[in-house]
Design a protein around this motif. Structure first.
Motif, PDB file in Angstrom:
ATOM      1  N   GLY A  43      -3.859  -7.682 -17.724  1.00 27.89           N
ATOM      2  CA  GLY A  43      -3.711  -6.677 -16.673  1.00 27.89           C
ATOM      3  C   GLY A  43      -2.353  -6.016 -16.650  1.00 27.89           C
ATOM      4  O   GLY A  43      -2.219  -4.856 -16.234  1.00 27.89           O
ATOM      5  N   ILE A  44      -1.328  -6.718 -17.125  1.00 24.15           N
ATOM      6  CA  ILE A  44       0.027  -6.160 -17.081  1.00 24.15           C
ATOM      7  C   ILE A  44       0.176  -4.947 -17.990  1.00 24.15           C
ATOM      8  O   ILE A  44       1.132  -4.195 -17.882  1.00 24.15           O
ATOM      9  N   LYS A  45      -0.792  -4.729 -18.876  1.00 25.02           N
ATOM     10  CA  LYS A  45      -0.722  -3.582 -19.788  1.00 25.02           C
ATOM     11  C   LYS A  45      -0.789  -2.239 -19.052  1.00 25.02           C
ATOM     12  O   LYS A  45      -0.530  -1.206 -19.651  1.00 25.02           O
ATOM     13  N   VAL A  46      -1.100  -2.249 -17.768  1.00 29.36           N
ATOM     14  CA  VAL A  46      -1.096  -0.990 -17.009  1.00 29.36           C
ATOM     15  C   VAL A  46       0.286  -0.351 -17.013  1.00 29.36           C
ATOM     16  O   VAL A  46       0.402   0.872 -16.852  1.00 29.36           O
ATOM     17  N   VAL A  47       1.338  -1.144 -17.219  1.00 33.50           N
ATOM     18  CA  VAL A  47       2.690  -0.582 -17.218  1.00 33.50           C
ATOM     19  C   VAL A  47       2.970   0.286 -18.444  1.00 33.50           C
ATOM     20  O   VAL A  47       3.919   1.065 -18.442  1.00 33.50           O
ATOM     21  N   GLU A  48       2.147   0.152 -19.483  1.00 36.87           N
ATOM     22  CA  GLU A  48       2.349   0.960 -20.688  1.00 36.87           C
ATOM     23  C   GLU A  48       2.205   2.455 -20.385  1.00 36.87           C
ATOM     24  O   GLU A  48       2.852   3.278 -21.014  1.00 36.87           O
ATOM     25  N   ASN A  49       1.320   2.786 -19.461  1.00 36.44           N
ATOM     26  CA  ASN A  49       1.142   4.170 -19.015  1.00 36.44           C
ATOM     27  C   ASN A  49       0.788   4.118 -17.539  1.00 36.44           C
ATOM     28  O   ASN A  49      -0.386   4.181 -17.161  1.00 36.44           O
ATOM     29  N   PHE A  50       1.790   4.009 -16.703  1.00 35.65           N
ATOM     30  CA  PHE A  50       1.566   3.820 -15.271  1.00 35.65           C
ATOM     31  C   PHE A  50       1.343   5.126 -14.516  1.00 35.65           C
ATOM     32  O   PHE A  50       0.915   5.118 -13.372  1.00 35.65           O
ATOM     33  N   GLN A  51       1.610   6.246 -15.149  1.00 37.76           N
ATOM     34  CA  GLN A  51       1.539   7.549 -14.493  1.00 37.76           C
ATOM     35  C   GLN A  51       0.218   7.782 -13.752  1.00 37.76           C
ATOM     36  O   GLN A  51       0.240   8.256 -12.616  1.00 37.76           O
ATOM     37  N   PRO A  52      -0.946   7.442 -14.312  1.00 37.01           N
ATOM     38  CA  PRO A  52      -2.196   7.687 -13.580  1.00 37.01           C
ATOM     39  C   PRO A  52      -2.310   6.914 -12.259  1.00 37.01           C
ATOM     40  O   PRO A  52      -3.114   7.270 -11.401  1.00 37.01           O
ATOM     41  N   TYR A  53      -1.524   5.866 -12.096  1.00 34.44           N
ATOM     42  CA  TYR A  53      -1.615   5.010 -10.913  1.00 34.44           C
ATOM     43  C   TYR A  53      -0.507   5.260  -9.889  1.00 34.44           C
ATOM     44  O   TYR A  53      -0.544   4.722  -8.794  1.00 34.44           O
ATOM     45  N   GLU A  54       0.504   6.035 -10.267  1.00 39.79           N
ATOM     46  CA  GLU A  54       1.714   6.174  -9.441  1.00 39.79           C
ATOM     47  C   GLU A  54       1.436   6.603  -8.006  1.00 39.79           C
ATOM     48  O   GLU A  54       1.984   6.025  -7.070  1.00 39.79           O
ATOM     49  N   GLU A  55       0.607   7.607  -7.825  1.00 29.43           N
ATOM     50  CA  GLU A  55       0.359   8.128  -6.474  1.00 29.43           C
ATOM     51  C   GLU A  55      -0.297   7.080  -5.587  1.00 29.43           C
ATOM     52  O   GLU A  55       0.151   6.833  -4.458  1.00 29.43           O
ATOM     53  N   ALA A  56      -1.352   6.446  -6.079  1.00 28.75           N
ATOM     54  CA  ALA A  56      -2.055   5.427  -5.297  1.00 28.75           C
ATOM     55  C   ALA A  56      -1.156   4.211  -5.060  1.00 28.75           C
ATOM     56  O   ALA A  56      -1.133   3.652  -3.959  1.00 28.75           O
ATOM     57  N   PHE A  57      -0.400   3.817  -6.080  1.00 28.81           N
ATOM     58  CA  PHE A  57       0.527   2.688  -5.967  1.00 28.81           C
ATOM     59  C   PHE A  57       1.557   2.958  -4.875  1.00 28.81           C
ATOM     60  O   PHE A  57       1.803   2.115  -4.015  1.00 28.81           O
ATOM     61  N   LYS A  58       2.157   4.134  -4.901  1.00 27.30           N
ATOM     62  CA  LYS A  58       3.169   4.491  -3.912  1.00 27.30           C
ATOM     63  C   LYS A  58       2.586   4.486  -2.497  1.00 27.30           C
ATOM     64  O   LYS A  58       3.191   3.956  -1.564  1.00 27.30           O
ATOM     65  N   ALA A  59       1.404   5.064  -2.346  1.00 23.96           N
ATOM     66  CA  ALA A  59       0.763   5.105  -1.029  1.00 23.96           C
ATOM     67  C   ALA A  59       0.504   3.698  -0.502  1.00 23.96           C
ATOM     68  O   ALA A  59       0.716   3.426   0.686  1.00 23.96           O
ATOM     69  N   LEU A  60       0.063   2.804  -1.361  1.00 22.27           N
ATOM     70  CA  LEU A  60      -0.228   1.431  -0.931  1.00 22.27           C
ATOM     71  C   LEU A  60       1.046   0.662  -0.605  1.00 22.27           C
ATOM     72  O   LEU A  60       1.086  -0.072   0.381  1.00 22.27           O
ATOM     73  N   THR A  61       2.078   0.829  -1.413  1.00 21.44           N
ATOM     74  CA  THR A  61       3.324   0.116  -1.118  1.00 21.44           C
ATOM     75  C   THR A  61       3.925   0.622   0.192  1.00 21.44           C
ATOM     76  O   THR A  61       4.524  -0.157   0.932  1.00 21.44           O
ATOM     77  N   GLU A  62       3.744   1.899   0.489  1.00 22.97           N
ATOM     78  CA  GLU A  62       4.241   2.443   1.758  1.00 22.97           C
ATOM     79  C   GLU A  62       3.485   1.862   2.954  1.00 22.97           C
ATOM     80  O   GLU A  62       4.007   1.842   4.064  1.00 22.97           O
ATOM     81  N   LYS A  63       2.278   1.359   2.706  1.00 23.71           N
ATOM     82  CA  LYS A  63       1.498   0.712   3.759  1.00 23.71           C
ATOM     83  C   LYS A  63       1.745  -0.792   3.796  1.00 23.71           C
ATOM     84  O   LYS A  63       1.067  -1.524   4.510  1.00 23.71           O
ATOM     85  N   GLY A  64       2.681  -1.271   2.992  1.00 20.75           N
ATOM     86  CA  GLY A  64       3.053  -2.681   3.025  1.00 20.75           C
ATOM     87  C   GLY A  64       2.349  -3.569   2.023  1.00 20.75           C
ATOM     88  O   GLY A  64       2.550  -4.790   2.038  1.00 20.75           O
ATOM     89  N   VAL A  65       1.529  -3.010   1.158  1.00 22.78           N
ATOM     90  CA  VAL A  65       0.864  -3.815   0.126  1.00 22.78           C
ATOM     91  C   VAL A  65       1.920  -4.225  -0.901  1.00 22.78           C
ATOM     92  O   VAL A  65       2.734  -3.415  -1.336  1.00 22.78           O
ATOM     93  N   LYS A  66       1.889  -5.504  -1.271  1.00 24.82           N
ATOM     94  CA  LYS A  66       2.874  -6.041  -2.217  1.00 24.82           C
ATOM     95  C   LYS A  66       2.216  -6.271  -3.571  1.00 24.82           C
ATOM     96  O   LYS A  66       1.117  -6.828  -3.642  1.00 24.82           O
ATOM     97  N   PHE A  67       2.901  -5.861  -4.628  1.00 27.22           N
ATOM     98  CA  PHE A  67       2.405  -6.017  -5.987  1.00 27.22           C
ATOM     99  C   PHE A  67       3.299  -6.988  -6.747  1.00 27.22           C
ATOM    100  O   PHE A  67       4.532  -6.903  -6.657  1.00 27.22           O
ATOM    101  N   TYR A  68       2.667  -7.889  -7.500  1.00 31.55           N
ATOM    102  CA  TYR A  68       3.385  -8.893  -8.279  1.00 31.55           C
ATOM    103  C   TYR A  68       2.856  -8.902  -9.711  1.00 31.55           C
ATOM    104  O   TYR A  68       1.639  -8.927  -9.924  1.00 31.55           O
TER     105      TYR A  68
END
Length: 111
Positions: A43-68
């Protein structure tokens, strides 16, 4: 408090995970929550091209969701942990985190 742990060991499930977290958040009104997303193994391979996820990731982290992200597979796949987008954290052992968090009462979901 609602405590939920989403587990993503396969990069092809990352988009589904982001959607499911959003769907869960849409059902929460005033209830306090702690939502965590653990990305390990392939699953960590998402970092190879994270651009497609950036918007959703940012929105979730702003709502307090934590990613590890688990540190171990970065070595296995020859990737740098510098690719992990802030404010996500790199942790030493994903499997240990899964065990500990479930002992703390987190509900386990694997998208």
């Amino acid at each position: 408090m609602l405590k939920v742990l989403f587990h993503v060991p396969d990069s092809s499930r990352f988009t589904a995970c982001l959607r499911q977290v959003n769907n869960l958040l849409a059902t929460i009104k005033e209830e306090p929550y702690d939502i965590r997303v653990l990305i390990n193994f392939e699953g960590i391979k998402v970092v190879e091209n994270f651009q497609p996820y950036e918007e959703a990731f940012k929105a979730l982290t702003e709502k307090g969701v934590k990613f590890y992200f688990c540190q171990n597979p970065f070595k296995t796949f020859g990737l740098s942990t510098d690719l992990v987008p802030p404010p996500a954290e790199v942790i030493a052992s994903g499997i240990r985190a899964l065990v500990d968090w479930q002992k703390e009462g987190f509900m386990y979901i694997r998208p």
